[in-house]
Design a protein around this motif. Structure first.
Motif, PDB file in Angstrom:
ATOM      1  N   GLU A   1      -2.621  -7.438   9.102  1.00 16.37           N
ATOM      2  CA  GLU A   1      -1.839  -6.290   8.370  1.00 16.37           C
ATOM      3  C   GLU A   1      -2.136  -6.437   6.967  1.00 16.37           C
ATOM      4  OE1 GLU A   1       1.512  -8.072  11.039  1.00 16.37           O
ATOM      5  OE2 GLU A   1       2.437  -6.862   9.394  1.00 16.37           O
TER       6      GLU A   1
ATOM      7  N   VAL B   1       7.839   5.562  10.033  1.00 13.94           N
ATOM      8  CA  VAL B   1       6.506   5.038  10.238  1.00 13.94           C
ATOM      9  C   VAL B   1       5.795   5.485   8.905  1.00 13.94           C
ATOM     10  CG1 VAL B   1       6.173   5.708  12.600  1.00 13.94           C
ATOM     11  CG2 VAL B   1       6.042   7.503  10.859  1.00 13.94           C
ATOM     12  N   MET B   2       4.637   4.633   8.754  1.00 17.79           N
ATOM     13  CA  MET B   2       3.843   4.839   7.566  1.00 17.79           C
ATOM     14  C   MET B   2       2.469   5.537   8.083  1.00 17.79           C
ATOM     15  SD  MET B   2       4.171   1.498   5.060  1.00 17.79           S
ATOM     16  CE  MET B   2       4.576   0.191   6.284  1.00 17.79           C
ATOM     17  N   THR B   3       2.184   6.249   7.029  1.00 17.61           N
ATOM     18  CA  THR B   3       0.820   7.106   7.367  1.00 17.61           C
ATOM     19  C   THR B   3      -0.094   7.051   6.263  1.00 17.61           C
ATOM     20  OG1 THR B   3       2.121   8.778   8.695  1.00 17.61           O
ATOM     21  CG2 THR B   3      -0.101   9.455   7.835  1.00 17.61           C
ATOM     22  N   VAL B   4      -1.127   6.648   6.424  1.00  9.88           N
ATOM     23  CA  VAL B   4      -2.542   6.718   5.684  1.00  9.88           C
ATOM     24  C   VAL B   4      -2.901   7.837   5.310  1.00  9.88           C
ATOM     25  CG1 VAL B   4      -4.716   5.703   4.856  1.00  9.88           C
ATOM     26  CG2 VAL B   4      -3.154   4.239   6.511  1.00  9.88           C
TER      27      VAL B   4
ATOM     28  N   GLY C   1       0.740  -1.263   0.129  1.00 10.50           N
ATOM     29  CA  GLY C   1       0.086   0.139  -0.001  1.00 10.50           C
ATOM     30  C   GLY C   1       0.916   1.324   0.129  1.00 10.50           C
TER      31      GLY C   1
ATOM     32  N   ARG D   1       9.488  -0.519  11.030  1.00 11.38           N
ATOM     33  CA  ARG D   1       9.223  -0.354  12.334  1.00 11.38           C
ATOM     34  C   ARG D   1      10.806   0.095  13.141  1.00 11.38           C
ATOM     35  NH1 ARG D   1       5.460  -3.546  12.065  1.00 11.38           N
ATOM     36  NH2 ARG D   1       6.632  -5.196  13.100  1.00 11.38           N
TER      37      ARG D   1
ATOM     38  N   ALA E   1      -3.807  -3.543   4.375  1.00  9.49           N
ATOM     39  CA  ALA E   1      -3.273  -2.999   3.523  1.00  9.49           C
ATOM     40  C   ALA E   1      -4.040  -3.183   1.859  1.00  9.49           C
ATOM     41  CB  ALA E   1      -1.832  -3.564   3.038  1.00  9.49           C
TER      42      ALA E   1
ATOM     43  N   ASN F   1       3.144   4.087  -1.380  1.00  9.05           N
ATOM     44  CA  ASN F   1       3.083   4.762  -2.735  1.00  9.05           C
ATOM     45  C   ASN F   1       4.555   6.053  -2.673  1.00  9.05           C
ATOM     46  OD1 ASN F   1       2.524   6.945  -1.190  1.00  9.05           O
ATOM     47  ND2 ASN F   1       1.373   8.061  -2.884  1.00  9.05           N
ATOM     48  N   ASN F   2       5.428   5.758  -1.970  1.00 10.84           N
ATOM     49  CA  ASN F   2       6.535   6.796  -2.164  1.00 10.84           C
ATOM     50  C   ASN F   2       7.223   6.456  -3.204  1.00 10.84           C
ATOM     51  OD1 ASN F   2       6.208   5.981   0.991  1.00 10.84           O
ATOM     52  ND2 ASN F   2       7.598   7.450   1.260  1.00 10.84           N
TER      53      ASN F   2
ATOM     54  N   ARG G   1       1.057  -2.873  13.772  1.00 12.02           N
ATOM     55  CA  ARG G   1       2.196  -3.901  13.217  1.00 12.02           C
ATOM     56  C   ARG G   1       2.415  -3.711  11.756  1.00 12.02           C
ATOM     57  NH1 ARG G   1       3.110  -9.222  15.287  1.00 12.02           N
ATOM     58  NH2 ARG G   1       2.813  -9.815  13.094  1.00 12.02           N
ATOM     59  N   ALA G   2       1.606  -3.038  11.097  1.00  8.51           N
ATOM     60  CA  ALA G   2       1.561  -2.734   9.584  1.00  8.51           C
ATOM     61  C   ALA G   2       2.494  -1.434   9.413  1.00  8.51           C
ATOM     62  CB  ALA G   2       0.193  -2.265   8.895  1.00  8.51           C
ATOM     63  N   GLY G   3       2.930  -0.901  10.639  1.00  4.33           N
ATOM     64  CA  GLY G   3       3.741   0.139  10.462  1.00  4.33           C
ATOM     65  C   GLY G   3       3.099   1.579  10.478  1.00  4.33           C
ATOM     66  N   VAL G   4       1.737   1.501  10.656  1.00  6.42           N
ATOM     67  CA  VAL G   4       1.022   2.610  10.538  1.00  6.42           C
ATOM     68  C   VAL G   4       0.663   3.330  11.877  1.00  6.42           C
ATOM     69  CG1 VAL G   4      -1.585   3.354   9.908  1.00  6.42           C
ATOM     70  CG2 VAL G   4      -0.330   1.432   8.509  1.00  6.42           C
ATOM     71  N   ASN G   5       1.031   4.675  11.796  1.00  3.45           N
ATOM     72  CA  ASN G   5       0.995   5.378  12.956  1.00  3.45           C
ATOM     73  C   ASN G   5       0.011   6.534  13.005  1.00  3.45           C
ATOM     74  OD1 ASN G   5       2.007   7.296  11.365  1.00  3.45           O
ATOM     75  ND2 ASN G   5       3.269   8.449  12.912  1.00  3.45           N
ATOM     76  N   ASN G   6      -0.879   6.333  12.375  1.00  2.00           N
ATOM     77  CA  ASN G   6      -2.242   7.484  12.142  1.00  2.00           C
ATOM     78  C   ASN G   6      -2.807   7.559  13.441  1.00  2.00           C
ATOM     79  OD1 ASN G   6      -1.695   6.660   9.375  1.00  2.00           O
ATOM     80  ND2 ASN G   6      -3.240   8.070   8.969  1.00  2.00           N
TER      81      ASN G   6
ATOM     82  N   MET H   1      -0.297   4.541   1.744  1.00  2.09           N
ATOM     83  CA  MET H   1       0.534   4.667   2.547  1.00  2.09           C
ATOM     84  C   MET H   1       1.622   5.286   2.169  1.00  2.09           C
ATOM     85  SD  MET H   1      -0.128   1.686   5.258  1.00  2.09           S
ATOM     86  CE  MET H   1      -0.660   0.209   4.204  1.00  2.09           C
ATOM     87  N   THR H   2       2.235   6.148   3.034  1.00  5.83           N
ATOM     88  CA  THR H   2       3.369   6.909   2.592  1.00  5.83           C
ATOM     89  C   THR H   2       4.433   6.559   3.915  1.00  5.83           C
ATOM     90  OG1 THR H   2       2.523   8.566   1.416  1.00  5.83           O
ATOM     91  CG2 THR H   2       4.650   8.922   2.139  1.00  5.83           C
ATOM     92  N   VAL H   3       5.847   6.288   3.447  1.00  6.52           N
ATOM     93  CA  VAL H   3       6.704   6.046   4.593  1.00  6.52           C
ATOM     94  C   VAL H   3       7.336   7.472   4.918  1.00  6.52           C
ATOM     95  CG1 VAL H   3       8.827   5.022   5.199  1.00  6.52           C
ATOM     96  CG2 VAL H   3       7.409   3.706   3.959  1.00  6.52           C
TER      97      VAL H   3
ATOM     98  N   ALA I   1       7.499  -3.871   6.284  1.00  7.18           N
ATOM     99  CA  ALA I   1       6.762  -3.153   7.481  1.00  7.18           C
ATOM    100  C   ALA I   1       7.475  -3.161   8.626  1.00  7.18           C
ATOM    101  CB  ALA I   1       5.371  -3.689   7.690  1.00  7.18           C
TER     102      ALA I   1
END
Lengths: 148, 148
Positions: B125, A138-141, A31, A133, B129, A33-34, B29-34, B139-141, A129
């Motif tokens: 996870e 971090v990843m942000t939606v 997911g 970590r 995604a 998209n960078n 765990r998916a690395g998502v910090n929203n 998602m963006t790193v 992923a």
């Protein structure tokens, strides 16, 4: 936190074309998209390190995440890591080193070479992923920006 | 694209406390910090929809991603989805509906209720995604903002 989160540019250095394609696919499947910039060997990546722009942006502004195969055609990924660490613009950049099964064991501990992690090849959604970590990224939606 | 990508606030509506904790764990765990805002039932989520602020920000500025259990203690997740669609601030918000195995089949097609997808519980996870991609989100790193 007041500052806007800043997307990183993913710099992939992978000599095997099929592997490079698979890695890109798995990053997209996660997911993510960078922007991804690809290099086929360590030398061309090193040449680019002295460039002031990455992905059209000034390097001072562009966070970079390196994704480096340990077994490049022209050098070891650890040598490239050392170059990344001696370059002013990238010395603090996080690095993911991709190692074939069994190849990573002896290389796990290199605290002198800054923030880096090893992942087993092929890079999967899950170990990508995990590496994110482990590197403190971090990843942000996000909502895709609206088109005017 | 000129606009800054905008992180979404994840609004989770889940009546089962253990499930809610597991879902949050899997998102992390998916690395998502929203930011994640939790509601235990549909009614309290609906009450919040009329609020002008989400996560301390004006709703006009805050993109929201809803994560809704289909089987809430006080209403169906589909009823909550309908409320989300009739609320001005959220009518275009993407919604992930979480369904127990076998529960999602009859509910797959509701084009009248805007952008939503079904995922099987427990949210993993991988299906998180997948849902992100299916909803046209990305998602963006990111580099964690530096602390001054």
């Amino acid at each position: 936190m007041d500052r806007e989160p800043r997307p990183v540019v993913i710099v992939m250095v992978e000599s095997d074309e099929d592997d490079a394609r698979l890695i890109e696919t798995n990053i997209r499947r996660a997911g993510v998209n960078n922007e991804i910039i690809m290099f086929r060997n360590g030398g061309s990546a090193v040449d680019q390190l002295v460039d002031t722009k990455v992905g059209g942006r000034e390097s001072a502004d562009a966070g970079r995440l390196f994704l480096v195969d340990l077994d490049l055609s022209d050098m070891s990924g650890l040598d490239l890591l050392a170059s990344i660490r001696t370059n002013h613009a990238t010395r603090h950049s996080p690095v993911i080193l991709m190692a074939a099964a069994g190849e990573e064991g002896e290389n796990q501990r290199r605290p002198d070479l800054g923030a880096h992690v090893f992942v087993s090849k092929p890079l999967s959604e899950e170990n990508f992923a995990q590496a994110i970590r482990d590197l403190g990224l971090v990843m942000t939606v996000i909502q895709a920006p609206e088109t005017d």
